[in-house]
Each structure stands twice: as C-alpha cells, then as structure tokens.
Design a protein around this motif. Sequence first.
Motif, short mmCIF file in Angstrom:
data_model
loop_
_atom_site.label_atom_id
_atom_site.label_comp_id
_atom_site.label_asym_id
_atom_site.label_seq_id
_atom_site.Cartn_x
_atom_site.Cartn_y
_atom_site.Cartn_z
N CYS A 291 46.31 45.49 40.64
CA CYS A 291 46.21 44.03 40.52
C CYS A 291 47.57 43.43 40.17
O CYS A 291 48.48 44.14 39.74
N ALA A 292 47.65 42.13 40.34
CA ALA A 292 48.82 41.38 39.90
C ALA A 292 48.34 40.07 39.30
O ALA A 292 47.53 39.36 39.90
N VAL A 293 48.82 39.76 38.10
CA VAL A 293 48.59 38.44 37.51
C VAL A 293 49.87 37.64 37.69
O VAL A 293 50.96 38.20 37.74
N TYR A 294 49.74 36.31 37.79
CA TYR A 294 50.92 35.49 38.03
C TYR A 294 50.67 34.07 37.53
O TYR A 294 49.53 33.64 37.34
N HIS A 295 51.78 33.35 37.35
CA HIS A 295 51.71 31.95 36.93
C HIS A 295 51.37 31.07 38.12
O HIS A 295 51.94 31.22 39.20
N ARG A 296 50.45 30.13 37.90
CA ARG A 296 50.18 29.10 38.89
C ARG A 296 50.77 27.79 38.38
O ARG A 296 51.46 27.77 37.35
N HIS A 297 50.51 26.70 39.08
CA HIS A 297 51.02 25.41 38.63
C HIS A 297 50.37 25.02 37.30
O HIS A 297 49.19 25.27 37.07
N GLY A 298 51.17 24.40 36.45
CA GLY A 298 50.64 23.99 35.16
C GLY A 298 50.48 25.19 34.24
O GLY A 298 51.28 26.11 34.22
N TRP A 299 49.37 25.21 33.49
CA TRP A 299 49.13 26.27 32.51
C TRP A 299 47.99 27.17 32.95
O TRP A 299 47.15 27.57 32.15
N THR A 300 47.93 27.48 34.22
CA THR A 300 46.88 28.35 34.72
C THR A 300 47.49 29.63 35.29
O THR A 300 48.69 29.69 35.57
N TYR A 301 46.65 30.64 35.43
CA TYR A 301 47.07 31.93 35.96
C TYR A 301 46.23 32.30 37.17
O TYR A 301 45.14 31.76 37.38
N GLY A 302 46.73 33.23 37.97
CA GLY A 302 45.98 33.76 39.10
C GLY A 302 45.96 35.28 39.03
O GLY A 302 46.80 35.90 38.36
N VAL A 303 44.99 35.89 39.69
CA VAL A 303 44.89 37.35 39.76
C VAL A 303 44.70 37.74 41.22
O VAL A 303 43.84 37.19 41.91
N ILE A 304 45.50 38.67 41.69
CA ILE A 304 45.36 39.23 43.04
C ILE A 304 44.93 40.68 42.89
O ILE A 304 45.54 41.43 42.12
N ARG A 305 43.89 41.08 43.61
CA ARG A 305 43.38 42.45 43.55
C ARG A 305 43.46 43.10 44.92
O ARG A 305 43.22 42.45 45.93
N LEU A 306 43.80 44.39 44.94
CA LEU A 306 43.78 45.16 46.18
C LEU A 306 42.46 45.91 46.28
O LEU A 306 42.00 46.49 45.28
N ASP A 307 41.86 45.93 47.45
CA ASP A 307 40.55 46.56 47.64
C ASP A 307 40.72 48.05 47.83
O ASP A 307 40.43 48.62 48.87
N THR A 308 41.24 48.71 46.80
CA THR A 308 41.42 50.16 46.79
C THR A 308 41.06 50.66 45.40
O THR A 308 40.91 49.88 44.47
#
Length: 219
Positions: A186-203
């Motif tokens: 997975c990868a967590v990252y900063h989004r606009h403002g004070w929010t975060y995002g999470v990207i997951r690989l299907d493995t």
Amino acid sequence: MEIVVKGRNTEIADRFREQVEEKLGKIEQLAPRAQRVDVELTHERNPRQSDQAEKIEITVRDKGPVIRAEASASDRYGALDLAVGKLVERLRRVRDRRKDHHRYSPPPPGQVPSVEQEPEVEQEERPQPPTRPGESVEAQLGDSPVIVRQKLHEATPMTVDQALYEMELVGHPFYLFIDEETGQPCAVYHRHGWTYGVIRLDTVVTASNHVLDPAGRPA
C-alpha cells in the motif's frame, strides 16, 4: 550515538563536521534510543538554483520509526539550522505520542481517488536495484541525462494509522508499506487540504516476501 556525515558532489570540511556533531549532540535528550544519525550534504551545481545550492538530509535511526528532516539554503550552515529545527519538531512529536498514546484517525472510506496509470518510459538499460536495506543506487537512464535513484527499505507490516504517522515523521508526501491486516502493498499520501489517500495493490505478500497475484500465482 554515532553520527555519520557524508557529501554528494562536495567535500565535507572538518569545521562543518564539528558543527553538525555539536548541533546533533543536543538531540540525544529527545531521542535517547537513537543508535545512529546519518547526515547527507548535497551541493547543487546548477547556478540557477544558487538560493538552494546546499541541501541537508538528516536521518535518525533507532528502535522505533525512522525520523528524517530535509532543508535547502544558499549555504550549508543555514541549511543545517533549518533541517535541525525540523528534526527537533518531529522528535518532540514522537516523544509526545509515546507519552499520550495519541493516534491518527485513518482516512474515512470513499476518499481514495482512482489512480491513473503513468505512461511507460522506454529505456535501454535498467539500473540494478539495491540489495541491502538502507542502500541507495544511482544510475543514468540510458543515454538521457535523467538520473534514477533507487533505495531499498525494510517492509515491516503495519496499520494505515502507523503508516500515516511514519510518513509525517520523514516529511514525505507519501509512504509505502505492507498492510498488516490484508498483506497488500500500500501507499498512503497527502491529498489537498488536510486529507489523506490510500492506494492498494491487488496482490498478497507471503512470509517469504514473494508477491502473488489474486489467483495465488507468483506475480
């Protein structure tokens, strides 16, 4: 606490090394378990970037998460002061977290945006990846002036909450990790403002660190 100072595209004078050791010697009270501090000074040769010609990266390694601070300035002593200031702030954050057991709240569902695939870059030669944790390797991309820097990190499974916390400690806009609940990269990252995002690989990563596809076959 061992302090290791090295330079890229520059030499390290004894006076500067002494200044680094003096300033970092004061952080032991904030990081009493720190075993080693790596300091990397990089000189930017491009005259158009003279106002940020000296870049300092300080990495504190102990039994907890890696803590890193970076700063750039026109002279190396100014960059050192800025980087140490950021480092002290993050070390205090670690200390306060240990005292108060404060936790970040994971991003609410529905805030993970779709990820567009980046166009593939054709290359004649692929730089050989590093083989030891903490090791970095730089190589030129084919005949182009592009320099590719690769670095190998240990992948200790953790929660999204812990990944967000460690991302803030190293001061990066993203953080790669293995989700301890799903085993997914997975990868967590900063989004606009004070929010975060999470990207997951299907493995799924097995105990032997082999990556499998959703059907259970080696990827």
